[in-house]
Design an enzyme around this catalytic site. Structure first.
Site, PDB file in Angstrom:
ATOM      1  N   ASP A  10      31.057  27.487 -33.620  1.00  0.00           N
ATOM      2  CA  ASP A  10      30.448  26.246 -34.078  1.00  0.00           C
ATOM      3  C   ASP A  10      30.910  25.183 -33.078  1.00  0.00           C
ATOM      4  O   ASP A  10      31.937  25.349 -32.416  1.00  0.00           O
ATOM      5  CB  ASP A  10      30.936  25.937 -35.496  1.00  0.00           C
ATOM      6  N   ASP A  12      30.946  21.147 -33.406  1.00  0.00           N
ATOM      7  CA  ASP A  12      31.717  20.027 -33.953  1.00  0.00           C
ATOM      8  C   ASP A  12      32.789  20.540 -34.908  1.00  0.00           C
ATOM      9  O   ASP A  12      32.487  21.195 -35.899  1.00  0.00           O
ATOM     10  CB  ASP A  12      30.796  19.034 -34.661  1.00  0.00           C
TER      11      ASP A  12
END
Length: 185
Positions: A10, A12
């Site tokens: 992922d 952020d």
């Protein structure tokens, strides 16, 4: 063709600090240890694939062009540190808060597994031998739905909740701890 294993990242909260809808270089702050961790993962034989929801595009907060500019800058930063990212997948949709063409109930927005499945097909990845590194329960759900073998929840992003902890194979402080965990299994 040889089947490969990957670490899905992922963005952020895993690669960079999640300050909310990050889309400018000036707001992009790397998580401490991310480059060393990714270099170690590459040396362990993993492909590195970024899978990121970008609802800020859907909400009209920034454009896909702005996202691509930031992503290109980020990719260059990794390359400058000797780390090649093997794929970058993003979802610009949101089924409720999206505007216009971006208001769409797609298969790519996590917790749905579309980005991981697309990457696996394109890069010939064995999902069962792969790893998802995320900062929230929806990252873990996407990994489970795609058949990813290991799901690692990091504490460096969103506040870790009980759902994320229950779904994760392992919880660590940040991506910096992922290579050691994987090497110890």
């Amino acid at each position: 063709m040889k089947v490969k294993k990957a670490v899905f990242l992922d963005r952020d909260g895993v690669i960079n600090k999640d300050t909310g809808y990050v889309h400018l270089v000036d707001d992009f702050v790397y998580i401490e240890g991310v480059f060393d961790a990714c270099l170690a993962l590459k040396k362990m034989g993993y492909l590195l694939v970024v899978v990121t929801n970008q609802s800020g595009i859907a909400r009209g907060m920034y454009s896909e062009d702005e996202f691509h500019s930031l992503t290109e800058w980020m990719d260059w930063n990794f390359a400058d540190k000797g780390v090649e990212l093997d794929g970058i997948y993003y979802c610009p949709h949101h089924n409720e808060k999206g505007i216009g063409e971006y208001k769409h109930d797609c298969d790519c927005r996590k917790p749905k597994p579309g980005m991981l499945i697309d990457a696996a097909q394109f890069l010939n990845i064995d999902l069962s031998q792969s790893v998802m590194v995320g900062d929230k329960a929806d990252d873990m759900r996407a990994a489970i739905a795609a058949g990813v073998g290991t799901s690692i929840l990091v504490r460096s992003g969103k506040t870790v909740d009980d759902a994320g902890i229950e779904l994760a194979t392992r919880v660590v402080d940040s991506i910096a701890h992922v290579p050691d965990y994987l090497a110890s299994r």
